[in-house]
Write a protein that holds these residues in place. Structure first.
Motif, short mmCIF file in Angstrom:
data_model
loop_
_atom_site.label_atom_id
_atom_site.label_comp_id
_atom_site.label_asym_id
_atom_site.label_seq_id
_atom_site.Cartn_x
_atom_site.Cartn_y
_atom_site.Cartn_z
N LYS A 80 0.84 -1.21 0.00
CA LYS A 80 0.00 0.00 0.00
C LYS A 80 0.87 1.25 0.00
CE LYS A 80 -3.87 0.59 2.12
NZ LYS A 80 -4.98 0.66 3.08
N LEU A 81 1.97 1.21 0.75
CA LEU A 81 2.86 2.37 0.83
C LEU A 81 3.49 2.69 -0.52
CD1 LEU A 81 4.79 1.73 4.19
CD2 LEU A 81 3.01 3.42 3.79
N PHE A 82 3.58 1.68 -1.37
CA PHE A 82 4.30 1.83 -2.64
C PHE A 82 3.38 2.27 -3.78
CE2 PHE A 82 7.47 -0.13 -5.80
CZ PHE A 82 8.34 0.93 -5.64
N GLN A 83 2.06 2.44 -3.50
CA GLN A 83 1.14 2.78 -4.58
C GLN A 83 1.48 4.13 -5.20
OE1 GLN A 83 -2.76 2.39 -2.91
NE2 GLN A 83 -2.64 0.17 -2.79
N ASP A 84 1.69 5.14 -4.34
CA ASP A 84 2.11 6.46 -4.80
C ASP A 84 2.67 7.21 -3.61
OD1 ASP A 84 -0.10 7.69 -3.34
OD2 ASP A 84 -1.36 6.91 -4.95
N LYS A 85 3.23 8.40 -3.86
CA LYS A 85 3.86 9.17 -2.78
C LYS A 85 2.86 9.53 -1.68
CE LYS A 85 8.23 9.53 -3.73
NZ LYS A 85 9.19 8.85 -2.84
N GLU A 86 1.60 9.77 -2.06
CA GLU A 86 0.58 10.15 -1.07
C GLU A 86 0.38 9.02 -0.06
OE1 GLU A 86 -1.06 13.20 -0.81
OE2 GLU A 86 0.56 13.66 -2.20
N SER A 87 0.61 7.78 -0.49
CA SER A 87 0.38 6.63 0.39
C SER A 87 1.36 6.61 1.56
CB SER A 87 0.52 5.32 -0.39
OG SER A 87 -0.31 5.32 -1.51
N LEU A 88 2.46 7.38 1.47
CA LEU A 88 3.46 7.39 2.53
C LEU A 88 3.13 8.38 3.65
CD1 LEU A 88 6.58 7.13 0.24
CD2 LEU A 88 6.06 5.52 2.08
N TYR A 89 2.10 9.21 3.44
CA TYR A 89 1.77 10.20 4.48
C TYR A 89 1.34 9.58 5.81
CZ TYR A 89 2.70 14.57 2.16
OH TYR A 89 3.36 15.63 1.59
N PRO A 90 0.61 8.46 5.81
CA PRO A 90 0.30 7.84 7.10
C PRO A 90 1.55 7.50 7.91
CG PRO A 90 -1.10 6.90 5.41
CD PRO A 90 -0.12 7.79 4.70
N LEU A 91 2.63 7.11 7.22
CA LEU A 91 3.89 6.81 7.90
C LEU A 91 4.47 8.08 8.53
CD1 LEU A 91 6.02 4.64 8.57
CD2 LEU A 91 7.13 5.16 6.40
N LEU A 92 4.41 9.18 7.79
CA LEU A 92 4.88 10.47 8.32
C LEU A 92 4.08 10.87 9.56
CD1 LEU A 92 6.50 13.15 8.10
CD2 LEU A 92 4.74 13.96 6.53
N ASN A 93 2.75 10.76 9.47
CA ASN A 93 1.90 11.13 10.60
C ASN A 93 2.12 10.22 11.80
OD1 ASN A 93 0.78 13.22 9.12
ND2 ASN A 93 -0.83 11.91 8.28
#
Length: 357
Positions: A41-54
């Protein structure tokens, strides 16, 4: 209802799209299964990485911010800070303690929790940089394992005589008491090691919550608080069962505890908050009654729940459901099976010793 706890039936998961393992070989490998799903899921697009940042910005302990502070608002900002931190760490000796570059990290909007030495911090930074570049399950699992999340743990075992001496062989004691005492010693050692490696100055706390017996029959089960031998930061805390007639003084069988558990949960909640001065980070239930109390507590406090299925009565007594009418007045299996179902479905993860459970 005027009750504190109302049974809620949530049918949404039947339609939900969360991942379900379909092969029996996935049993026992839930963490790897979820990490594979999460990293994809994290690799779908850059937006998918925002949950990790939060997620990284959410960590704090009693007012102390950890990992990232609020000034990092974007993935680009995070990567920029990590690259500058990497460049700095490569210029200092590997054994440099975190305290010596704490101020430099704060200038980069990075807080405590990355590690205790330059080398460990660099390793953690590299894991995160690799994840931001191309997430994969193995790196995700390693990285999540480095994040400081566990400082206060509550372990529930309400029934029986729970103490460190003179109780084995008493009704409803035995393997579970020995198991939990071994567990907390190992758990405390692991927590202390991780906190040290994370470069934090935090004292962990583990509480074993059990029942206080005013008529303690020559044991310590009448004491509110008892230090666990061989530990520094672990205590047994005892809370009595009570009803409208007052405190229950004598031991009762584990098959008869069900009417007391909701009031007990409320009492336990206020006692652990008083003792810890904070919400627990993890609540672990043992056996059917402990798991039900853990479920009610985790729901009330919004805390991660672990269920330990020592023995599910339905598998121990194979004819108990067929002959429920015959057994229920004595053993209250209908309460126990319902408690097991509620706990197993509400919990975040299950620890068990057999495929059957």
């Amino acid at each position: 209802s005027n009750s504190n706890f109302v049974l809620e039936l949530d049918f949404e998961p039947f339609n939900a799209s969360f991942p379900r393992p379909s092969m029996s070989k996935s049993i026992g490998n839930g963490v790897q299964f979820l990490n594979r799903h999460l990293s994809s899921k994290l690799f779908q697009d850059k937006e998918s990485l925002y949950p990790l940042l939060n997620f990284l910005k959410a960590h704090n302990y009693k007012g102390t911010t950890m990992m990232l502070n609020d000034r990092i608002q974007s993935l680009r900002g995070l990567q920029s800070s990590l690259r500058k931190a990497e460049e700095y760490l490569l210029s200092v000796p590997q054994d440099t303690p975190y305290s010596e570059f704490n101020h430099r990290f704060q200038e980069l909007d990075l807080e405590k929790g990355w590690g205790d030495t330059a080398k460990r911090v660099l390793d953690t930074l590299h894991l995160l940089l690799d994840l931001l570049e191309a997430p994969d399950p193995a790196n995700l699992e390693k990285f999540l394992g480095t994040i400081p999340m566990m400082f206060n743990v509550v372990i529930l075992s309400p029934h029986g005589y729970f103490a460190q001496s003179n109780v084995l062989g008493y009704p409803d004691t035995g393997g579970q008491v020995v198991y939990i005492l071994d567990q907390v010693r190992a758990l405390e050692n692991e927590m202390l090691l991780r906190i040290k490696q994370q470069g934090l100055d935090i004292t962990p706390k583990i509480l074993i919550v059990t029942r206080l017996l005013p008529d303690a029959a020559g044991t310590t089960c009448g004491q509110r608080l008892e230090k666990v031998i061989g530990t520094e930061h672990t205590d047994i805390i005892r809370v009595p069962f009570r009803n409208e007639n007052g405190i229950l003084r004598k031991w009762i069988s584990r098959f008869d505890v069900w009417p007391y558990l909701e009031t007990y949960t409320e009492d336990v909640s206020s006692e652990i908050m008083k003792e810890m001065q904070a919400k627990p980070d993890l609540i672990i239930g043992n056996y059917s009654d402990g798991n039900l109390v853990a479920t009610l507590l985790a729901h009330k406090l919004g805390v991660t729940q672990c269920t330990i299925a020592h023995a599910l009565e339905k598998t121990k007594y194979p004819n108990s459901d067929i002959y429920l009418d015959k057994f229920d007045s004595q053993y209250h299996f209908s309460c126990q099976f319902t408690a097991d179902l509620i706990a197993m479905n509400h919990t975040d993860f299950i620890i068990t010793s057999t495929f059957q459970e």
